[in-house]
Design a protein around this motif. Sequence first.
Motif, mmCIF file in Angstrom:
data_model
loop_
_atom_site.group_PDB
_atom_site.id
_atom_site.type_symbol
_atom_site.label_atom_id
_atom_site.label_comp_id
_atom_site.label_asym_id
_atom_site.label_seq_id
_atom_site.Cartn_x
_atom_site.Cartn_y
_atom_site.Cartn_z
ATOM 1 N N TYR A 155 -27.237 76.221 -73.101
ATOM 2 C CA TYR A 155 -26.341 75.863 -71.985
ATOM 3 C C TYR A 155 -24.866 75.918 -72.392
ATOM 4 N N ILE A 191 -25.917 76.770 -62.636
ATOM 5 C CA ILE A 191 -25.503 76.036 -63.843
ATOM 6 C C ILE A 191 -25.548 74.512 -63.653
ATOM 7 N N GLU A 198 -29.008 73.580 -64.109
ATOM 8 C CA GLU A 198 -29.393 73.745 -65.517
ATOM 9 C C GLU A 198 -28.903 72.544 -66.318
ATOM 10 N N ARG A 199 -27.667 72.089 -66.039
ATOM 11 C CA ARG A 199 -27.145 70.913 -66.734
ATOM 12 C C ARG A 199 -28.050 69.713 -66.475
#
Length: 150
Positions: free
Chosen positions: A75, A131, A134-135
Amino acid sequence: MRALAAFVTALAAATGAAPALADPAAGHGNSPRVNYLLHCAGCHLADGAGKPDRGIPDMRGQIGHYLRTPDGRAYLAQVPGVANSALSNREIADVLTWMVPTFSRAEAPAASPPYTEAEVAALRASVPADIPAERARVIARLNAIGLAVR
Ligand code: HEC
């Protein structure tokens, strides 16, 4: 930006780096710290504090946790400011390897291999579409292994 450029020039002078290398257009030859100041600190600030009220996370005491899982490590190289940076894969690898212990040494694993150019190339070529999601997944996995990461 002018203040930042002046700061970087002063920093380069103070550290003995040639001022000619402090060129925002090309990171080539700059130290990871100077590349961070030129390519990242405009948003994240010199000390990594970011601007949380404007959506730029505080990296201090935080990003070391991410090296504890493979997806967290990935990430860090896939957020837009990194994946879309003008810096080369080699330069990004060096900035990340310098940046994590600089802003979050206590949270990082004691032995963590440096990011490599090939690793960054592969990660930049496979950025997850969402994103923020994803975090959230990265944080959930860290919480699941007992780390109280926010
Ligand atoms: C134009 C502003 C901007 C620049 C330049 C920028 N970033 Fe970011 N960065 C952000 C924002 C905003 C986020 C929050 C995630 C998102 O919305 O992309 C972020 C998130 C991050 C994160 C994840 C932190 C977390 O806790 O989730 C890391 C690591 C990071 N950036 C590193 C860098 C590095 C290294 C550079 C320079 C190569 C850089 N960024 C350049 C704005 C920027």
